[in-house]
Design an enzyme around this catalytic site. Structure first.
Site, PDB file in Angstrom:
ATOM      1  N   PRO A 194      46.386  46.164  41.897  1.00 13.11           N
ATOM      2  CA  PRO A 194      45.239  45.845  42.748  1.00 13.11           C
ATOM      3  C   PRO A 194      44.821  44.393  42.524  1.00 13.11           C
ATOM      4  O   PRO A 194      44.998  43.854  41.434  1.00 13.11           O
ATOM      5  CB  PRO A 194      44.160  46.807  42.273  1.00 13.11           C
ATOM      6  CG  PRO A 194      44.532  47.163  40.884  1.00 13.11           C
ATOM      7  CD  PRO A 194      46.027  47.060  40.790  1.00 13.11           C
ATOM      8  N   LEU A 238      43.427  42.628  36.199  1.00  9.78           N
ATOM      9  CA  LEU A 238      44.747  43.056  35.710  1.00  9.78           C
ATOM     10  C   LEU A 238      45.805  41.962  35.884  1.00  9.78           C
ATOM     11  O   LEU A 238      47.000  42.220  35.838  1.00  9.78           O
ATOM     12  CB  LEU A 238      45.184  44.354  36.406  1.00  9.78           C
ATOM     13  CG  LEU A 238      44.236  45.550  36.200  1.00  9.78           C
ATOM     14  CD1 LEU A 238      44.720  46.764  36.974  1.00  9.78           C
ATOM     15  CD2 LEU A 238      44.108  45.890  34.713  1.00  9.78           C
ATOM     16  N   SER A 259      46.829  37.650  40.035  1.00 11.13           N
ATOM     17  CA  SER A 259      47.129  36.316  40.563  1.00 11.13           C
ATOM     18  C   SER A 259      48.291  35.679  39.801  1.00 11.13           C
ATOM     19  O   SER A 259      49.179  35.065  40.404  1.00 11.13           O
ATOM     20  CB  SER A 259      45.890  35.418  40.539  1.00 11.13           C
ATOM     21  OG  SER A 259      45.398  35.279  39.230  1.00 11.13           O
ATOM     22  N   ALA A 275      50.645  37.344  38.168  1.00 14.37           N
ATOM     23  CA  ALA A 275      51.846  38.134  38.476  1.00 14.37           C
ATOM     24  C   ALA A 275      52.418  37.724  39.833  1.00 14.37           C
ATOM     25  O   ALA A 275      53.633  37.620  40.016  1.00 14.37           O
ATOM     26  CB  ALA A 275      51.519  39.626  38.454  1.00 14.37           C
ATOM     27  N   ASP A 303      47.308  34.874  30.945  1.00 11.01           N
ATOM     28  CA  ASP A 303      47.799  35.707  32.053  1.00 11.01           C
ATOM     29  C   ASP A 303      49.216  35.318  32.466  1.00 11.01           C
ATOM     30  O   ASP A 303      50.093  36.174  32.603  1.00 11.01           O
ATOM     31  CB  ASP A 303      46.888  35.568  33.286  1.00 11.01           C
ATOM     32  CG  ASP A 303      45.662  36.447  33.198  1.00 11.01           C
ATOM     33  OD1 ASP A 303      45.282  36.803  32.075  1.00 11.01           O
ATOM     34  OD2 ASP A 303      45.088  36.775  34.253  1.00 11.01           O
TER      35      ASP A 303
HETATM   36  O1  PMV Z   1      40.494  38.651  35.163  1.00 10.17           O
HETATM   37  P1  PMV Z   1      41.857  38.266  34.685  1.00 10.17           P
HETATM   38  O2  PMV Z   1      42.856  39.349  34.701  1.00 10.17           O
HETATM   39  O3  PMV Z   1      42.353  37.025  35.362  1.00 10.17           O
HETATM   40  O4  PMV Z   1      41.704  37.868  33.123  1.00 10.17           O
HETATM   41  C1  PMV Z   1      40.883  36.765  32.770  1.00 10.17           C
HETATM   42  C2  PMV Z   1      40.837  36.555  31.287  1.00 10.17           C
HETATM   43  C3  PMV Z   1      39.820  35.504  30.869  1.00 10.17           C
HETATM   44  O5  PMV Z   1      39.889  35.406  29.454  1.00 10.17           O
HETATM   45  C4  PMV Z   1      38.406  35.922  31.257  1.00 10.17           C
HETATM   46  C5  PMV Z   1      40.116  34.149  31.484  1.00 10.17           C
HETATM   47  C6  PMV Z   1      41.358  33.485  30.945  1.00 10.17           C
HETATM   48  O6  PMV Z   1      41.869  32.587  31.641  1.00 10.17           O
HETATM   49  O7  PMV Z   1      41.835  33.817  29.852  1.00 10.17           O
END
Ligand code: PMV
Length: 326
Positions: free
Chosen positions: A105, A110, A113, A115, A156
């Protein structure tokens, strides 16, 4: 070319989101949901001369019908990401059709972006017979994340590329990345609040708070870093109760940073009451996703309780390398 290789992994952050942006440690793991991309080059296939007026096309199957995906900027952002990738790879002049198949989703914490970026990079690399190292793929996906998030930590794109459970720390000299060996797979239920949230917004809010109260925020970040250290040891021992406890404490500190939400609190509470050893928000917060761990014999009943309450859930496991290295 095996199209199945054009994959970027989704991820969960087990411990340490937000503080990771400020140079503290975090643990992230890939999940069994990914994004795959395929590239077709109509002109090349037909053997025709390239049509100078032809434009590249990005088609994302499924996200438009995803009720949790009402981001008016989403499609435009994905196109900017694809355009950046094509430019960096030096293939922007050749019209292509890039089709993206997300299992993840969107905007749910998760890592969709990152991925997506990794899957598009891999698909273009294969289609044009380019050669990029895994590090270069991850670095280009990082640039894409900068476009989407502003100041990403880099965690990520790393997990989306390598598909491995890692201890991560951003430093001025580069990222410290340690692959973690997980002796026993740890069952995880991911629950979606159904509230979409943009990581750029919550990261921005934390930044504004940090600017006003740097010492208090740094104290919280440093406390979270300590929980990450304890979490690494618990992971290595396969000690689920100890890991669950640090997840619960981490969630409390994320709440202190004001990146939780009423929906996340309700999900965390329900997961804990239904037998989870630990439950916390994962990723950017403000909505998005929650993760909970439980003993293997208990995880289905936790997931079931959340399902019955109307939440969308996914079962996954934290492993050393669930999908194998791409
Ligand atoms: O929301 P997501 O899956 O993009 O995870 C962000 C994680 C953070 O620590 C809040 C931001 C980052 O770039 O590490």
């Amino acid at each position: 070319v095996d199209p199945a290789q054009n994959v970027g992994y989704g991820k969960i952050i087990l411990l340490g989101e937000h503080s990771v942006v400020y140079g503290y440690r975090a643990i992230a793991a890939p999940i069994n949901l990914a994004i795959r991309a395929e590239v077709t080059r109509p002109a090349a296939v037909a053997g025709a001369r390239p049509d100078a007026a032809a434009k590249s096309e990005l088609v994302i199957s499924g996200w438009d019908s995803d009720p949790a995906a009402h981001n008016p900027d989403g499609a435009a952002l994905a196109e900017r990401v694809a355009t950046l990738i094509a430019a960096r790879l030096g293939v922007a002049d050749t019209p292509v059709r890039v089709e993206v198949f997300p299992e993840l989703p969107r905007a749910s914490g998760l890592g969709a972006s990152a991925a997506l970026a990794v899957s598009v990079i891999r698909a273009l690399v294969h289609s044009f017979g380019l050669s990029l190292s895994e590090e270069e793929i991850s670095q280009l996906a990082f640039e894409c994340e900068q476009l989407v998030h502003g100041t990403p930590s880099g965690i990520d794109n790393t997990v989306a590329t390598f598909g491995q459970t890692i201890l991560f720390r951003k430093t001025d000299a580069g990222n410290e990345i340690e692959e973690l060996d997980i002796p026993v797979p740890i069952p995880v239920v991911v629950g979606l609040t159904g509230v979409r949230s943009l990581t750029a917004d919550t990261v921005g809010r934390v930044h504004a708070g940090w600017e006003k109260n740097p010492q208090h925020y740094e104290a919280i970040f440093s406390e979270i870093d300590g929980l990450v250290g304890t979490g690494v040891e618990a992971l290595r021992r396969g000690d689920l109760p100890a890991l669950g406890e640090v997840m619960n404490l981490n969630h409390g500190l994320l709440n202190a940073l004001q990146v939780s939400s009423p929906e996340l609190e309700a999900l965390v509470d329900l997961a804990r009451r239904s037998g989870a050893l630990g439950a916390k928000l994962t990723g950017g917060g403000g909505g998005g996703a929650m993760i909970a761990i439980a003993e293997p014999g208990r995880i289905h009943s936790v997931a079931n309780t959340l399902d019955v309450a109307g939440y969308q859930t996914y079962l996954t496991e934290i492993r050393t390398s669930p999908n194998g290295r791409v």
